[in-house]
Motif scaffolding. Structure first.
Motif, mmCIF file in Angstrom:
data_model
loop_
_atom_site.group_PDB
_atom_site.id
_atom_site.type_symbol
_atom_site.label_atom_id
_atom_site.label_comp_id
_atom_site.label_asym_id
_atom_site.label_seq_id
_atom_site.Cartn_x
_atom_site.Cartn_y
_atom_site.Cartn_z
ATOM 1 N N ALA A 107 0.835 -1.209 0.000
ATOM 2 C CA ALA A 107 0.000 0.000 0.000
ATOM 3 C C ALA A 107 0.867 1.257 0.000
ATOM 4 C CB ALA A 107 -0.917 -0.008 1.217
ATOM 5 N N GLY A 108 0.268 2.341 -0.472
ATOM 6 C CA GLY A 108 0.964 3.614 -0.445
ATOM 7 C C GLY A 108 0.767 4.324 0.886
ATOM 8 N N THR A 109 1.390 5.479 1.017
ATOM 9 C CA THR A 109 1.268 6.281 2.239
ATOM 10 C C THR A 109 0.907 7.720 1.882
ATOM 11 O OG1 THR A 109 3.649 6.769 2.214
ATOM 12 C CG2 THR A 109 2.929 4.864 3.512
ATOM 13 N N GLY A 110 0.176 8.354 2.768
ATOM 14 C CA GLY A 110 -0.210 9.743 2.555
ATOM 15 C C GLY A 110 -1.305 9.899 1.513
ATOM 16 N N GLU A 111 -1.608 11.136 1.223
ATOM 17 C CA GLU A 111 -2.661 11.439 0.249
ATOM 18 C C GLU A 111 -2.047 11.598 -1.133
ATOM 19 O OE1 GLU A 111 -6.232 14.718 -0.544
ATOM 20 O OE2 GLU A 111 -4.869 14.931 1.168
ATOM 21 N N LEU A 112 -2.604 10.874 -2.094
ATOM 22 C CA LEU A 112 -2.088 10.906 -3.460
ATOM 23 C C LEU A 112 -2.881 11.931 -4.270
ATOM 24 C CD1 LEU A 112 -0.053 9.579 -5.438
ATOM 25 C CD2 LEU A 112 -1.877 7.971 -6.038
ATOM 26 N N LYS A 113 -2.209 12.960 -4.758
ATOM 27 C CA LYS A 113 -2.904 14.023 -5.473
ATOM 28 C C LYS A 113 -2.590 14.049 -6.964
ATOM 29 C CE LYS A 113 -3.202 17.096 -1.453
ATOM 30 N NZ LYS A 113 -2.897 18.462 -0.911
ATOM 31 N N LYS A 114 -1.478 13.430 -7.370
ATOM 32 C CA LYS A 114 -1.116 13.437 -8.786
ATOM 33 C C LYS A 114 -0.398 12.145 -9.160
ATOM 34 C CE LYS A 114 3.285 15.880 -8.087
ATOM 35 N NZ LYS A 114 4.098 17.050 -8.490
ATOM 36 N N LEU A 115 -0.270 11.916 -10.445
ATOM 37 C CA LEU A 115 0.391 10.724 -10.943
ATOM 38 C C LEU A 115 1.851 10.715 -10.507
ATOM 39 C CD1 LEU A 115 0.606 8.229 -12.877
ATOM 40 C CD2 LEU A 115 1.114 9.875 -14.707
ATOM 41 N N ALA A 116 2.291 9.562 -10.005
ATOM 42 C CA ALA A 116 3.694 9.392 -9.640
ATOM 43 C C ALA A 116 4.233 8.143 -10.318
ATOM 44 C CB ALA A 116 3.843 9.275 -8.129
ATOM 45 N N VAL A 117 5.339 8.309 -11.060
ATOM 46 C CA VAL A 117 5.969 7.185 -11.758
ATOM 47 C C VAL A 117 7.334 6.948 -11.125
ATOM 48 C CG1 VAL A 117 6.782 6.279 -13.963
ATOM 49 C CG2 VAL A 117 4.786 7.797 -13.902
ATOM 50 N N THR A 118 7.528 5.767 -10.551
ATOM 51 C CA THR A 118 8.784 5.431 -9.884
ATOM 52 C C THR A 118 9.436 4.266 -10.614
ATOM 53 O OG1 THR A 118 7.837 6.099 -7.763
ATOM 54 C CG2 THR A 118 9.853 4.754 -7.701
ATOM 55 N N THR A 119 10.667 4.469 -11.074
ATOM 56 C CA THR A 119 11.380 3.402 -11.760
ATOM 57 C C THR A 119 12.001 2.456 -10.739
ATOM 58 O OG1 THR A 119 11.875 4.833 -13.657
ATOM 59 C CG2 THR A 119 13.230 2.864 -13.386
ATOM 60 N N LEU A 120 11.598 1.198 -10.799
ATOM 61 C CA LEU A 120 12.147 0.176 -9.898
ATOM 62 C C LEU A 120 13.300 -0.576 -10.563
ATOM 63 C CD1 LEU A 120 8.764 -1.247 -8.517
ATOM 64 C CD2 LEU A 120 10.189 0.581 -7.559
ATOM 65 N N ILE A 121 13.164 -0.853 -11.865
ATOM 66 C CA ILE A 121 14.227 -1.427 -12.673
ATOM 67 C C ILE A 121 14.240 -0.666 -13.990
ATOM 68 C CG2 ILE A 121 15.052 -3.481 -13.895
ATOM 69 C CD1 ILE A 121 13.613 -5.190 -11.814
#
Length: 218
Positions: A107-121
């Motif tokens: 699960a995520g944390t905090g309030e999500l207000k916009k798209l977030a793209v995180t590179t894992l690999i």
């Protein structure tokens, strides 16, 4: 008189013949009785053999049923009913072997207000372009509690679809264009870029989190 006596002494008188007939009948009766007893004993022995064979057959059948029960039980072992997963997918040339393993998504944390793209690999292939058809593996969970609602890994094969042309939810169209092939990225989508706050039946509401492996783009 003397002649009759001589006949009796020679065993030829009427009384002697009657005794012989009686003796013969008695002997025949005794022989018949012996045959009956012998036949009765043989019949009893055959009956015992038949009962023994029947019992042996029942025991053998029961032992076969026990084996079947064990086999049936094995088919319901924890490993047999575990969450379905696909075979290791075909990976792009030079891709990180980790893409062959299902990711764990929390699960995520905090309030999500916009798209977030995180590179894992980070992949080594060309960047995905709008209008291409891409092949992906993914796991989707609700952002707030991490509850899984969809995963290509459960379907036995990757998912293929056009990207950037409105064929998927907005968060995917916006978040996957530009990602290099061979990458694993985490997409955190606010409700408006996912299915909304009041989605159709069967779709999750609110913010979502996806971990997506980009395996190909054409």
């Amino acid at each position: 008189m003397s002649e009759r006596v001589e006949n009796r002494s020679a065993g030829q008188g009427p009384g002697t013949k009657a005794e012989r007939r009686l003796a013969a009948q008695l002997a025949a009766k005794q022989a018949a009785e012996k045959r009956r007893r012998r036949q009765s004993m043989l019949g009893a022995f055959a009956g015992v053999l038949a009962v023994a064979a029947l019992i042996g057959g029942i025991v053998w059948l029961n032992s076969g049923d026990d084996d079947k029960k064990v086999d049936a039980g094995a088919s319901t072992s924890p490993s047999a009913v575990a969450e379905p997963t696909m075979a290791a997918p075909a990976l792009p040339e030079g891709a990180d072997p980790a893409l062959g393993t299902r990711p764990k998504v929390e699960a995520g944390t905090g309030e999500l207000k916009k798209l977030a793209v995180t590179t894992l690999i980070k992949g080594k292939g060309p960047a995905v372009k709008s209008g291409q058809t891409i092949t992906t593996n993914y796991v989707g969970v609700t952002y707030k509690d991490g509850k899984e609602f969809d995963a290509s890994w459960n379907n036995g094969q990757p998912a293929t679809f056009p990207i950037g042309v409105g064929q998927v939810i907005k968060g995917w169209d916006q978040g996957l264009v530009g990602v290099p092939v061979g990458s694993r990225v985490q997409l955190d989508l606010p409700a408006e870029l996912a299915y909304g706050t009041k989605p159709p039946a069967g779709y999750p509401a609110g913010a979502l989190r996806f971990v997506v492996d980009v395996l190909a783009a054409q």
